[in-house]
Design an enzyme around this catalytic site. Structure first.
Site, PDB file in Angstrom:
ATOM      1  N   LYS A  54     -71.436   1.021 -25.640  1.00  0.00           N
ATOM      2  CA  LYS A  54     -70.080   1.481 -25.950  1.00  0.00           C
ATOM      3  C   LYS A  54     -69.706   2.746 -25.188  1.00  0.00           C
ATOM      4  O   LYS A  54     -68.614   2.844 -24.650  1.00  0.00           O
ATOM      5  CB  LYS A  54     -69.979   1.811 -27.454  1.00  0.00           C
ATOM      6  CG  LYS A  54     -69.420   0.702 -28.289  1.00  0.00           C
ATOM      7  CD  LYS A  54     -69.177   1.192 -29.708  1.00  0.00           C
ATOM      8  CE  LYS A  54     -70.268   2.040 -30.143  1.00  0.00           C
ATOM      9  NZ  LYS A  54     -70.746   2.425 -31.281  1.00  0.00           N
TER      10      LYS A  54
ATOM     11  N   ARG B 172     -83.188  -1.587 -26.002  1.00  0.00           N
ATOM     12  CA  ARG B 172     -82.361  -0.627 -25.263  1.00  0.00           C
ATOM     13  C   ARG B 172     -82.384   0.742 -25.931  1.00  0.00           C
ATOM     14  O   ARG B 172     -82.457   1.772 -25.274  1.00  0.00           O
ATOM     15  CB  ARG B 172     -80.901  -1.084 -25.279  1.00  0.00           C
ATOM     16  CG  ARG B 172     -80.537  -2.180 -24.337  1.00  0.00           C
ATOM     17  CD  ARG B 172     -79.017  -2.107 -24.115  1.00  0.00           C
ATOM     18  NE  ARG B 172     -78.451  -3.397 -23.738  1.00  0.00           N
ATOM     19  CZ  ARG B 172     -77.150  -3.601 -23.575  1.00  0.00           C
ATOM     20  NH1 ARG B 172     -76.290  -2.625 -23.791  1.00  0.00           N
ATOM     21  NH2 ARG B 172     -76.697  -4.791 -23.218  1.00  0.00           N
TER      22      ARG B 172
ATOM     23  N   ARG C 204     -80.108   1.936 -38.647  1.00  0.00           N
ATOM     24  CA  ARG C 204     -78.750   2.022 -38.096  1.00  0.00           C
ATOM     25  C   ARG C 204     -78.196   0.638 -37.788  1.00  0.00           C
ATOM     26  O   ARG C 204     -77.019   0.360 -38.000  1.00  0.00           O
ATOM     27  CB  ARG C 204     -78.723   2.891 -36.844  1.00  0.00           C
ATOM     28  CG  ARG C 204     -78.791   4.380 -37.172  1.00  0.00           C
ATOM     29  CD  ARG C 204     -79.104   5.207 -35.952  1.00  0.00           C
ATOM     30  NE  ARG C 204     -78.042   5.188 -34.975  1.00  0.00           N
ATOM     31  CZ  ARG C 204     -78.239   5.303 -33.670  1.00  0.00           C
ATOM     32  NH1 ARG C 204     -79.447   5.410 -33.188  1.00  0.00           N
ATOM     33  NH2 ARG C 204     -77.220   5.293 -32.860  1.00  0.00           N
TER      34      ARG C 204
HETATM   35  P1  ADP Z   1     -73.907   5.989 -31.674  1.00  0.00           P
HETATM   36  O1  ADP Z   1     -75.160   6.678 -31.344  1.00  0.00           O
HETATM   37  O2  ADP Z   1     -74.116   4.703 -32.380  1.00  0.00           O
HETATM   38  O3  ADP Z   1     -72.911   5.918 -30.567  1.00  0.00           O
HETATM   39  P2  ADP Z   1     -72.236   8.062 -32.869  1.00  0.00           P
HETATM   40  O4  ADP Z   1     -72.506   9.055 -31.817  1.00  0.00           O
HETATM   41  O5  ADP Z   1     -70.869   7.487 -32.975  1.00  0.00           O
HETATM   42  O6  ADP Z   1     -73.283   6.860 -32.848  1.00  0.00           O
HETATM   43  O7  ADP Z   1     -72.601   8.694 -34.303  1.00  0.00           O
HETATM   44  C1  ADP Z   1     -73.871   9.215 -34.610  1.00  0.00           C
HETATM   45  C2  ADP Z   1     -74.090   9.177 -36.112  1.00  0.00           C
HETATM   46  O8  ADP Z   1     -73.049   9.937 -36.777  1.00  0.00           O
HETATM   47  C3  ADP Z   1     -73.993   7.783 -36.741  1.00  0.00           C
HETATM   48  O9  ADP Z   1     -75.217   7.095 -36.695  1.00  0.00           O
HETATM   49  C4  ADP Z   1     -73.564   8.109 -38.177  1.00  0.00           C
HETATM   50  O10 ADP Z   1     -74.651   8.519 -38.955  1.00  0.00           O
HETATM   51  C5  ADP Z   1     -72.651   9.308 -37.991  1.00  0.00           C
HETATM   52  N1  ADP Z   1     -71.241   8.873 -37.865  1.00  0.00           N
HETATM   53  C6  ADP Z   1     -70.489   8.904 -36.742  1.00  0.00           C
HETATM   54  N2  ADP Z   1     -69.251   8.439 -36.965  1.00  0.00           N
HETATM   55  C7  ADP Z   1     -69.221   8.077 -38.272  1.00  0.00           C
HETATM   56  C8  ADP Z   1     -68.242   7.505 -39.117  1.00  0.00           C
HETATM   57  N3  ADP Z   1     -67.024   7.181 -38.648  1.00  0.00           N
HETATM   58  N4  ADP Z   1     -68.557   7.274 -40.413  1.00  0.00           N
HETATM   59  C9  ADP Z   1     -69.761   7.597 -40.900  1.00  0.00           C
HETATM   60  N5  ADP Z   1     -70.732   8.133 -40.157  1.00  0.00           N
HETATM   61  C10 ADP Z   1     -70.488   8.372 -38.856  1.00  0.00           C
END
Ligand code: ADP
Length: 188
Positions: free
Chosen positions: A15, A125, A146
């Protein structure tokens, strides 16, 4: 031109990479709740400390916390011309909240891009990324949690946005360039 977008996809679906390309093409900022939380953690706020505990276990941060961050942030002039939300919404509650906030602002989403990947592939990954970036939320049990949270809470959004007529489904299993070509073709 579509300017108010979401990107959905499992952790590790790629993403972030595609989000950067979309933002560059359309000249819009990313709207990332993950980034907002990380900046709270870096600043050492109470909210940031509580969020870190949950994030490190692979859990979501409570909707009420996310909603208060999102509402204030979305009103900022920075997003007036559009945005790509990445990592938000993460469940139906948040999706309904976002609909409401946008409606109050007299606007709405234009499209939702779903990066569709095989879940078996993303564990590998993510483990590789964990080695490279040394993120505290990227150990194997946390990664598995997750993914489970994604399947239970976030995946239902695919259907929600399909029914709203907003979904653009993208096969996310190819190379970065192949996936990008499919997305760009849909954004013309
Ligand atoms: P990724 O590593 O999947 O791209 P993000 O950087 O978006 O994840 O977010 C890291 C963590 O922050 C998520 O695993 C979650 O715990 C928390 N988080 C982020 N956005 C949200 C949301 N909209 N609602 C609840 N928790 C969130």
């Amino acid at each position: 031109m579509k300017k108010r977008l979401l990107i959905l996809g499992a952790p590790g679906a790629g993403k972030g990479t595609q989000a950067r390309k979309i933002c560059e093409l359309l000249d819009i900022p990313t709207f990332s709740t993950g980034e907002m939380l990380r900046s709270q953690m870096k600043a050492g706020t109470e909210l940031g400390k509580k969020a870190k505990e949950l994030i490190d276990r692979g859990e979501l941060v409570p909707d009420s916390v996310i909603s208060s961050l999102v509402e204030a942030e979305l009103q900022s002039p920075h997003y007036r011309e559009g945005f790509l939300a990445d990592g938000y919404p993460r469940n139906l509650e948040q999706a309904h909240f976002l609909d409401r906030v946008l409606k109050d602002m007299g606007t709405k989403l234009d499209a939702v891009i779903n990066l569709d990947v095989r879940l078996e592939d993303v564990v590998g990954r993510l483990l590789k990324r964990a080695e490279i970036e040394n993120r505290s939320d990227d150990t194997e049990p946390v990664i598995r949690r997750r993914l489970q949270v994604y399947q239970e809470q976030t995946e239902p959004l695919v259907r929600y946005y399909r029914e709203a007529g907003l979904l653009i489904n993208i096969d996310g299993n190819g190379s970065i360039d192949q996936v990008w070509d499919s997305i760009a073709a849909q954004l013309q």
